[in-house]
Design a protein around this motif. Structure first.
Motif, PDB file in Angstrom:
ATOM      1  N   PHE A 270       0.822  -1.212   0.000  1.00  0.00           N
ATOM      2  CA  PHE A 270       0.000   0.000   0.000  1.00  0.00           C
ATOM      3  C   PHE A 270       0.856   1.261   0.000  1.00  0.00           C
ATOM      4  N   ILE A 271       1.909   1.298   0.830  1.00  0.00           N
ATOM      5  CA  ILE A 271       2.737   2.503   0.909  1.00  0.00           C
ATOM      6  C   ILE A 271       3.424   2.783  -0.417  1.00  0.00           C
ATOM      7  N   ARG A 272       3.733   1.736  -1.173  1.00  0.00           N
ATOM      8  CA  ARG A 272       4.372   1.938  -2.472  1.00  0.00           C
ATOM      9  C   ARG A 272       3.409   2.595  -3.461  1.00  0.00           C
ATOM     10  N   PHE A 273       2.144   2.173  -3.419  1.00  0.00           N
ATOM     11  CA  PHE A 273       1.153   2.812  -4.291  1.00  0.00           C
ATOM     12  C   PHE A 273       0.898   4.266  -3.871  1.00  0.00           C
ATOM     13  N   VAL A 274       0.913   4.524  -2.560  1.00  0.00           N
ATOM     14  CA  VAL A 274       0.754   5.905  -2.077  1.00  0.00           C
ATOM     15  C   VAL A 274       1.903   6.772  -2.579  1.00  0.00           C
ATOM     16  N   ILE A 275       3.120   6.272  -2.461  1.00  0.00           N
ATOM     17  CA  ILE A 275       4.289   7.027  -2.942  1.00  0.00           C
ATOM     18  C   ILE A 275       4.167   7.294  -4.443  1.00  0.00           C
ATOM     19  N   TYR A 415      12.308   6.385  -9.545  1.00  0.00           N
ATOM     20  CA  TYR A 415      11.938   5.872  -8.226  1.00  0.00           C
ATOM     21  C   TYR A 415      10.763   4.893  -8.301  1.00  0.00           C
ATOM     22  N   VAL A 416       9.715   5.269  -9.024  1.00  0.00           N
ATOM     23  CA  VAL A 416       8.551   4.369  -9.078  1.00  0.00           C
ATOM     24  C   VAL A 416       8.850   3.115  -9.889  1.00  0.00           C
ATOM     25  N   SER A 417       9.814   3.198 -10.820  1.00  0.00           N
ATOM     26  CA  SER A 417      10.225   1.996 -11.542  1.00  0.00           C
ATOM     27  C   SER A 417      11.022   1.061 -10.637  1.00  0.00           C
ATOM     28  N   ASP A 418      11.640   1.627  -9.608  1.00  0.00           N
ATOM     29  CA  ASP A 418      12.426   0.837  -8.661  1.00  0.00           C
ATOM     30  C   ASP A 418      11.573   0.029  -7.691  1.00  0.00           C
ATOM     31  N   ILE A 419      10.523   0.633  -7.140  1.00  0.00           N
ATOM     32  CA  ILE A 419      10.012   0.183  -5.837  1.00  0.00           C
ATOM     33  C   ILE A 419       9.038  -0.991  -5.868  1.00  0.00           C
ATOM     34  N   PHE A 420       8.481  -1.341  -7.026  1.00  0.00           N
ATOM     35  CA  PHE A 420       7.444  -2.371  -7.053  1.00  0.00           C
ATOM     36  C   PHE A 420       8.018  -3.758  -7.331  1.00  0.00           C
ATOM     37  N   SER A 421       7.310  -4.769  -6.842  1.00  0.00           N
ATOM     38  CA  SER A 421       7.680  -6.151  -7.134  1.00  0.00           C
ATOM     39  C   SER A 421       7.245  -6.499  -8.555  1.00  0.00           C
ATOM     40  N   THR A 422       7.757  -7.620  -9.062  1.00  0.00           N
ATOM     41  CA  THR A 422       7.431  -8.021 -10.439  1.00  0.00           C
ATOM     42  C   THR A 422       5.932  -8.199 -10.624  1.00  0.00           C
ATOM     43  N   ARG A 423       5.278  -8.788  -9.639  1.00  0.00           N
ATOM     44  CA  ARG A 423       3.854  -9.081  -9.767  1.00  0.00           C
ATOM     45  C   ARG A 423       2.994  -7.816  -9.760  1.00  0.00           C
ATOM     46  N   THR A 424       3.462  -6.767  -9.090  1.00  0.00           N
ATOM     47  CA  THR A 424       2.658  -5.545  -8.969  1.00  0.00           C
ATOM     48  C   THR A 424       3.201  -4.380  -9.790  1.00  0.00           C
ATOM     49  N   VAL A 431      -0.666   3.139 -11.932  1.00  0.00           N
ATOM     50  CA  VAL A 431      -1.154   4.141 -10.969  1.00  0.00           C
ATOM     51  C   VAL A 431      -0.285   5.391 -11.014  1.00  0.00           C
ATOM     52  N   ALA A 432       1.039   5.206 -11.064  1.00  0.00           N
ATOM     53  CA  ALA A 432       1.947   6.352 -11.121  1.00  0.00           C
ATOM     54  C   ALA A 432       1.700   7.186 -12.371  1.00  0.00           C
ATOM     55  N   SER A 433       1.619   6.510 -13.509  1.00  0.00           N
ATOM     56  CA  SER A 433       1.406   7.224 -14.767  1.00  0.00           C
ATOM     57  C   SER A 433       0.029   7.874 -14.812  1.00  0.00           C
TER      58      SER A 433
END
Length: 533
Positions: A270-275, A415-424, A431-433
């Motif tokens: 969740f925090i990754r999607f918020v960021i 940064y947003v390309s870094d933080i997510f796992s492969t599945r998400t 969401v970022a875009s």
């Protein structure tokens, strides 16, 4: 592993980002052309600009692109999850090209504006999908040692696209001031990078991380070895593949059957999607894209009046950093971003770059607002050359672009390309875009009226956002420099470092066992063949 050896995947996938920059930069200049204003009823009978009408059309031409891109970004997630990164990019590039053709063929005042709007919406849908998938694709294929540099090419390509849009508008304004080519040439040029990208994508390989996520592990291993310029038996390739498989297997075991809810609310997600959402919200309200989209109008507001001065100044802004005297400005935003991406992004890291960028941009906007307050631009006839105060404000904008280029320009995408796992990752980048395009839509819609109504206060507002909100946000997020994509689950608390290390070791043993079995099978076959002979 030779981390400096790159394959053509990154070049072709990022040609779509030239479209991103070009398409977002082209509209303001097209609408500011006198012939366009006369042809589409944006001028009064006495020849003066109908400001409310011009602002409305200007914001519509820009904002319908953002609206289409918002839905394209969200729509890219299920397509990318199902078809993979490569084919998703091919599909969205084709969609974009259809929209570009519609905008280009517009030719009369009765239906031309409707065609331009329709073309911009369809093009926007394509750009939205490309902007969500291209960073994920590139990030998934890049070595961790240089991932920031390679992903940072995103902003370099955006800057190149913006630069091209401003100077094409400038050339049109000076050399072809009348006729439908005023908008046909700028809109038609979009098909050049689109064509390069579309044909180039057929020559590249699929993301190994996506292939592993859908169970195509053998193909994933071959593609990973190709991208690293190593053999499939290489120790570094085997370790990286084990890390990828360990992370994917962890998610399958821990979150099996949880579906969409797990994607957004699973442990550490969740925090990754918020960021991802907030970082682009702040980026849009920081002022850069308002200046970029409406550069001719903004340079007019600070004293660069007339099509030649305002378009040339904004064209230089699209490429430039600090200026020289009179009309000559050296150095370029493209160069500023390139220097940062290739020499500083992996040295300073993500957080420090964002902090320095926020403070620098905010300070310069405060200076511009103060100068504009104490030296307002005359509403009468301008002098032949801009006054010293206008030159000072233009200089601050060019210096501002340096700070933008070293942080809040390329870094949010990195940064947003870094933080997510492969599945998400495809959902996270969607969401970022989508956040990028949603707030782009809002800001581009209100900016013309804000420029008219707020005057110097618009720069003070941007300054406050830069220092008060963007600076604080930069202090709070974790650093990701030099960490593998699979380590992000550890950073965000989805799994402990000890558990991850144990899973990687298990996957490495499994891969070694598979290789041993293959060698044994080959050896037996060779002996049998020898006996037969």
């Amino acid at each position: 592993m030779a981390v400096g050896t790159f394959k053509n995947i990154r070049v072709y996938s990022y040609w779509g980002i030239v479209l991103f920059g070009y398409d977002t930069g082209i509209a303001g200049g097209v609408v500011s052309q006198r012939y366009f204003q006369e042809e589409f009823g944006l001028r009064n009978p006495d020849g003066s600009v109908n400001t409310p009408r011009a602002n409305d059309v200007s914001s519509n031409v820009v904002s319908v692109l953002q609206a289409g891109a918002f839905f394209g970004a969200l729509g890219s997630a299920p397509v990318s999850s199902k078809l993979g990164r490569k084919w998703t990019l091919i599909i969205f590039t084709f969609v974009f090209s259809i929209g570009a053709i519609l905008a280009t063929v517009a030719k009369d005042k009765h239906h031309g504006l409707q065609l331009i709007y329709a073309g911009r919406v369809i093009s926007g849908f394509g750009i939205g999908g490309i902007s969500a998938v291209a960073p994920a694709y590139v990030s998934e294929c890049s070595p961790k040692e240089v991932r920031g540099r390679i992903t940072g090419l995103f902003q370099i390509m955006v800057a190149i696209g913006v630069m091209l849009s401003y100077f094409i508008n400038y050339g049109i304004g000076i050399n072809i001031p009348t006729g439908p080519n005023v908008w046909r040439i700028p809109f038609g040029f979009q098909l050049v990078p689109a064509g390069i990208m579309l044909f180039g994508l057929f020559t590249v390989k699929e993301s190994p991380r996506w292939l592993a996520s859908v169970g195509r592990n053998d193909e994933a291993l071959r593609n990973l070895a190709y991208l690293r310029s190593e053999s499939i038996d290489s120790e570094s390739v085997v370790h990286e593949m084990a890390e990828i498989e360990a992370q994917i297997e962890e998610e399958r075991v821990m979150r099996q059957g949880l579906g969409i809810k797990e994607i957004f609310f699973g442990k550490g997600n969740f925090i990754r999607f918020v960021i991802a959402f907030v970082i682009f919200l702040l980026r849009q309200w920081g002022g850069q894209n308002s200046v970029g989209y409406y550069a001719p109008q903004i340079f007019t507001s600070i004293g660069y009046i007339g099509p030649k001065n305002s378009l040339l100044a904004s064209g230089i802004y699209g490429v430039v950093k600090p200026q020289s005297s009179r009309a000559k400005i050296e150095a370029v935003q493209v160069i500023a971003t390139t220097i940062f991406v290739f020499f500083l992004v992996e040295t300073l890291g993500r957080r420090i770059s964002l902090i320095i960028s926020s403070l620098g941009m905010g300070t310069l906007f405060f200076i511009i607002g103060a100068i504009l307050k104490t030296h307002p631009v005359s509403a009468g006839h301008p002098p032949p050359t801009p006054p010293p105060a206008s030159k000072a404000m233009a200089a601050m904008l060019y210096i501002y672009v340096c700070f933008y280029s070293m942080g809040w320009g390329p870094m949010p995408w990195i940064y947003v390309s870094d933080i997510f796992s492969t599945r998400t990752r495809h959902y996270g980048l969607a969401v970022a875009s989508a956040s990028q395009w949603l707030w782009n839509f809002v800001v581009s819609k209100v900016t013309p009226d804000m420029i008219t109504d707020l005057g110097y206060k618009i720069f003070l507002m941007f300054a406050t956002v830069n220092i008060g909100a963007m600076g604080l946000f930069s202090f709070l997020i974790p650093e990701t420099k030099g960490r593998s994509l699979e380590e992000m689950d550890v950073i965000f608390g989805a799994i402990s470092a000890e558990e991850r290390a144990a899973h990687i070791a298990a996957q490495e043993r499994a891969l070694d066992h598979e290789k041993t079995d293959v060698r044994s099978t080959r050896s037996v076959s060779e002996k049998v063949n020898a006996i037969v002979v």
